[in-house]
Design an enzyme around this catalytic site. Structure first.
Site, PDB file in Angstrom:
ATOM      1  N   LYS A  75       0.831  -1.217   0.000  1.00  0.00           N
ATOM      2  CA  LYS A  75       0.000   0.000   0.000  1.00  0.00           C
ATOM      3  C   LYS A  75       0.865   1.267   0.000  1.00  0.00           C
ATOM      4  CE  LYS A  75      -2.194  -0.798   3.901  1.00  0.00           C
ATOM      5  NZ  LYS A  75      -1.555  -2.053   4.380  1.00  0.00           N
ATOM      6  N   ARG A 102      -8.575   1.163  10.273  1.00  0.00           N
ATOM      7  CA  ARG A 102      -8.143  -0.207  10.517  1.00  0.00           C
ATOM      8  C   ARG A 102      -9.146  -0.948  11.395  1.00  0.00           C
ATOM      9  NH1 ARG A 102      -2.290   0.582   9.671  1.00  0.00           N
ATOM     10  NH2 ARG A 102      -1.088  -1.306   9.994  1.00  0.00           N
ATOM     11  N   ARG A 143      12.226  -6.396   4.323  1.00  0.00           N
ATOM     12  CA  ARG A 143      12.246  -4.934   4.263  1.00  0.00           C
ATOM     13  C   ARG A 143      13.322  -4.363   5.189  1.00  0.00           C
ATOM     14  NH1 ARG A 143       6.616  -1.863   4.752  1.00  0.00           N
ATOM     15  NH2 ARG A 143       6.536  -2.769   6.827  1.00  0.00           N
ATOM     16  N   ARG A 163      12.749  -2.639  10.805  1.00  0.00           N
ATOM     17  CA  ARG A 163      11.770  -2.078  11.750  1.00  0.00           C
ATOM     18  C   ARG A 163      11.468  -3.133  12.816  1.00  0.00           C
ATOM     19  NH1 ARG A 163       6.855   0.267   8.164  1.00  0.00           N
ATOM     20  NH2 ARG A 163       5.723  -0.854   9.766  1.00  0.00           N
ATOM     21  N   ARG A 168       0.884  -8.832  13.593  1.00  0.00           N
ATOM     22  CA  ARG A 168       0.230  -7.823  12.736  1.00  0.00           C
ATOM     23  C   ARG A 168      -0.744  -8.493  11.757  1.00  0.00           C
ATOM     24  NH1 ARG A 168       5.193  -5.140  10.201  1.00  0.00           N
ATOM     25  NH2 ARG A 168       3.807  -3.649   9.209  1.00  0.00           N
TER      26      ARG A 168
HETATM   27  P1  AMP Z   1       1.851   0.463   9.291  1.00  0.00           P
HETATM   28  O1  AMP Z   1       3.072   1.244   8.966  1.00  0.00           O
HETATM   29  O2  AMP Z   1       0.616   0.949   8.586  1.00  0.00           O
HETATM   30  O3  AMP Z   1       2.049  -1.029   9.153  1.00  0.00           O
HETATM   31  O4  AMP Z   1       1.544   0.730  10.848  1.00  0.00           O
HETATM   32  C1  AMP Z   1       2.493   0.403  11.840  1.00  0.00           C
HETATM   33  C2  AMP Z   1       1.823   0.325  13.189  1.00  0.00           C
HETATM   34  O5  AMP Z   1       1.251   1.596  13.539  1.00  0.00           O
HETATM   35  C3  AMP Z   1       0.664  -0.649  13.311  1.00  0.00           C
HETATM   36  O6  AMP Z   1       1.106  -2.000  13.525  1.00  0.00           O
HETATM   37  C4  AMP Z   1      -0.068  -0.091  14.519  1.00  0.00           C
HETATM   38  O7  AMP Z   1       0.617  -0.363  15.725  1.00  0.00           O
HETATM   39  C5  AMP Z   1       0.053   1.403  14.271  1.00  0.00           C
HETATM   40  N1  AMP Z   1      -1.074   1.896  13.443  1.00  0.00           N
HETATM   41  C6  AMP Z   1      -0.989   2.423  12.172  1.00  0.00           C
HETATM   42  N2  AMP Z   1      -2.207   2.776  11.721  1.00  0.00           N
HETATM   43  C7  AMP Z   1      -3.078   2.470  12.711  1.00  0.00           C
HETATM   44  C8  AMP Z   1      -4.483   2.595  12.838  1.00  0.00           C
HETATM   45  N3  AMP Z   1      -5.248   3.072  11.839  1.00  0.00           N
HETATM   46  N4  AMP Z   1      -5.045   2.195  14.010  1.00  0.00           N
HETATM   47  C9  AMP Z   1      -4.298   1.721  15.026  1.00  0.00           C
HETATM   48  N5  AMP Z   1      -2.977   1.558  14.965  1.00  0.00           N
HETATM   49  C10 AMP Z   1      -2.357   1.930  13.815  1.00  0.00           C
END
Ligand code: AMP
Length: 214
Positions: A13, A88, A122, A155, A166
């Site tokens: 994404k 989410r 990654r 990360r 996740r």
């Molecule tokens: P991402 O980079 O989108 O994979 O997000 C990394 C982490 O940020 C996720 O595993 C959550 O801990 C937190 N996070 C990102 N977006 C959200 C969201 N919309 N709601 C809750 N936690 C989020």
């Protein structure tokens, strides 16, 4: 153009949002990136969410919704946006509905094995912000950023245990949004197993079929 990018972590994404952002001149708003910026800058919010991100759990809805609400008030988001990683949960989707209408929810899909491969390979450069993949997009010199020469890191949430967490969280809390947006008629599926070019071509085709011009 107001877009929501749905799909599991690692499906691509973020990469496609960066290409789409340039093509349509709309901001790419990634809640994960916003949280990571807070953590890097050691803000109050950053301290609050650091452990949650490292574990792969979701940040509480109220914190996330407030952050997005503020970001969507910015001038650059008035002519459209790409929301990547938000909503989410159903509660977040309901909150978004109160804030603004959207044009489409693009649902990016790929086989689970490919997603795990993408996430575990990654690597990121903290200072330049550049993202690499050990197999698909390696740096010129192993382990070093092409721009700054800094060492590449993984990360914390791209480590094996957090990846599994996740993906489970996605399955339990985010996947129900597919039905949610399907019911509104705004959902469009995008096969995300190819290259960024082939994936973006589908995005363009989908949006153009719907009457939106680049
Ligand atoms: P991402 O980079 O989108 O994979 O997000 C990394 C982490 O940020 C996720 O595993 C959550 O801990 C937190 N996070 C990102 N977006 C959200 C969201 N919309 N709601 C809750 N936690 C989020």
């Amino acid at each position: 153009m107001r877009l929501v990018f749905l799909g599991p972590p690692g499906v691509g994404k973020g990469t496609i949002a960066e290409i789409t952002k340039d093509a349509f001149c709309i901001p790419h708003i990634s809640t994960g990136d916003l949280f990571r910026r807070h953590i890097k800058q050691e803000t109050h919010l950053g301290t609050e969410v650091k452990k949650i991100l490292a574990s792969g759990e979701l940040v509480p809805d109220s914190i996330t919704i407030d952050m997005v609400k503020e970001r969507l008030k910015d001038q650059d988001a008035q002519k459209g946006f790409i929301l990547d990683g938000f909503p989410r949960t159903i509660a977040q989707a309901d909150a978004l509905k109160e804030i603004t209408d959207i044009d489409y929810a693009l649902n990016f899909t790929a086989p689970k094995e490919l997603i795990i491969k993408r996430l575990s390979g990654r690597r990121v450069a903290k200072h330049s912000g550049k993202i690499y993949h050990m197999t698909y997009n390696p740096p010129k010199e192993p382990g070093k950023c092409d721009i700054t020469g800094e060492p590449l890191i993984q990360r914390p949430d791209d480590q094996e245990e957090a990846i599994a967490k996740r993906l489970n969280v996605y399955h339990d809390q985010t996947a129900p949004l597919i039905d949610y947006y399907q019911a509104t008629g705004l959902l469009r599926d995008i096969d995300s197993s190819g290259t960024p070019e082939t994936i973006f071509a589908q995005v363009l085709e989908t949006l153009q079929q719907s009457g939106h011009q680049k």
